[in-house]
Design an enzyme around this catalytic site. Structure first.
Site, PDB file in Angstrom:
ATOM      1  CG  HIS A   1      -1.813  -1.157   1.368  1.00 27.52           C
ATOM      2  ND1 HIS A   1      -2.882  -1.407   0.532  1.00 27.52           N
ATOM      3  CD2 HIS A   1      -1.811  -2.182   2.266  1.00 27.52           C
ATOM      4  CE1 HIS A   1      -3.477  -2.508   0.908  1.00 27.52           C
ATOM      5  NE2 HIS A   1      -2.870  -3.002   1.947  1.00 27.52           N
TER       6      HIS A   1
HETATM    7  O1  RIB Z   1      -5.233  -0.106   4.421  1.00 32.35           O
HETATM    8  C1  RIB Z   1      -3.836  -0.033   4.254  1.00 32.35           C
HETATM    9  C2  RIB Z   1      -3.238   0.999   5.147  1.00 32.35           C
HETATM   10  O2  RIB Z   1      -3.485   0.653   6.504  1.00 32.35           O
HETATM   11  C3  RIB Z   1      -1.703   1.092   5.020  1.00 32.35           C
HETATM   12  O3  RIB Z   1      -1.306   2.415   5.281  1.00 32.35           O
HETATM   13  C4  RIB Z   1      -1.212   0.174   6.104  1.00 32.35           C
HETATM   14  O4  RIB Z   1       0.068   0.561   6.617  1.00 32.35           O
HETATM   15  C5  RIB Z   1      -2.251   0.388   7.168  1.00 32.35           C
HETATM   16  O5  RIB Z   1      -1.879   1.558   7.885  1.00 32.35           O
END
Ligand code: RIB
Ligand code: CA
Length: 313
Positions: free
Chosen positions: A242
């Site tokens: 992500h």
């Molecule tokens: O949904 C993904 C996000 O949530 C990313 O930033 C991961 O690190 C968690 O914080």
């Protein structure tokens, strides 16, 4: 020309990779500071983890600040089930020796935005938006001074990942997301729609782990740990990566595609709290407020990430 950035993060393994990508790119980024916020795990861990990652990179010229330890209104929801009890499961990096910045992270964000020329600082948010929203509430004058907010968060076609309706960063502090989305600040949002296009296949992970440096070995172990939850959940040939999408977008926007739309957030309903309602098909008259990214060139993303991580110790 370097872009001045402040990274706000809740490390978290994917946050760590995003931080390392930015720390490996001094020609493109002047990192004014890194602010740790509560999210994936409590603030005492996100601060420690952010300091550990800065020291892993060797970029001890970059300072870490402690941000908010809880959402604006909600009780903190964390994700140890994904990231482990330290937030950086899979690694055992040495205790950090660097000193935290003297200000609260929110005050650091405000003071740098007031000190630097208007329109020169980009806020890169990798976790809940609590710090940025609190800064906007405490010092509204900073809004017009922010060049852009580039954030990982939200979802449209991918549904949620912490509830059926909501992505984690938005779910943890939906009121903060609402303040940021209504701020008028230029926003680029990298939601699950795009992060689900850049999966950590074994070949991609092996390439990074096999770089021959400490960074590659550490990332290999970290992602090997954190990806197991998503591999089990989705049954894909890899897990979404992500947060590095935020930094990769700033380095190579040509690897990504999206469009200006309206995104609003649910803050009232217990069932759909934190849901980002993305008007992709423009069926409402709600004015566009974000550049909503849905596509990525995954091969180009991993080539960029691998090449940059090779530059670190
Ligand atoms: O949904 C993904 C996000 O949530 C990313 O930033 C991961 O690190 C968690 O914080
Ligand atoms: Ca994160």
């Amino acid at each position: 020309m370097q872009r001045k950035i402040i990274i706000d993060t809740d490390p978290g393994q994917d946050d760590a990779v995003a931080m390392l990508l930015a720390l490996a790119s001094p020609d493109e980024f002047e990192i004014l500071g890194i602010v740790a916020v509560a999210g994936n795990i409590g603030i005492e861990w996100t601060v420690k983890n952010a300091c550990k990652i800065i020291e892993l990179s060797g970029r001890t010229d970059v300072r870490c600040y402690a941000g908010c330890e809880r959402p604006m209104r909600r009780v903190l929801v964390t994700a140890e089930h994904v990231h482990g009890k330290t937030g950086l499961g899979g690694t055992d990096l040495p205790e950090p020796t660097s000193r935290l910045g003297p200000q609260h992270g929110v005050d650091f964000i405000i003071n740098r935005l007031l000190a630097e020329a208007p329109g020169t600082i980009t806020l890169c948010t990798l976790g809940p938006l609590t710090d940025v929203a609190m800064a906007l509430v405490k010092a509204p004058a900073i809004g017009p001074r922010i060049r852009e907010i580039v954030m990982m968060g939200g979802a449209f076609s991918e549904g949620g990942n912490i509830t059926p309706a909501a992505e984690f960063n938005i779910y943890v502090d939906p009121e903060a997301a609402d303040i940021v989305l209504a701020s008028g600040v230029p926003i680029t949002m990298l939601p699950l729609d795009v992060t689900h296009r850049v999966l950590t296949t074994q070949a991609r992970l092996d390439r990074i782990a096999g770089l021959g440096n400490r960074t590659g070995r550490t990332i290999g172990a970290m992602i090997d740990f954190s990806q197991r939850f998503d591999l089990e959940k989705y049954g894909w040939q890899g897990a979404p990566l992500h947060d590095p999408c935020v930094i990769a977008y700033l380095l190579r926007p040509d690897l990504f595609a999206g469009r200006e739309i309206n995104v609003s957030v649910e803050t009232a309903s217990p069932l759909t709290r934190g849901m980002t309602v993305a008007d992709w098909w423009r069926v409402t008259d709600r004015p566009p407020n974000v550049n909503f990214i849905r596509e990525a060139d995954a091969g180009g993303f991993y080539d960029l990430l691998t090449e940059r991580l090779a530059r670190l110790p």
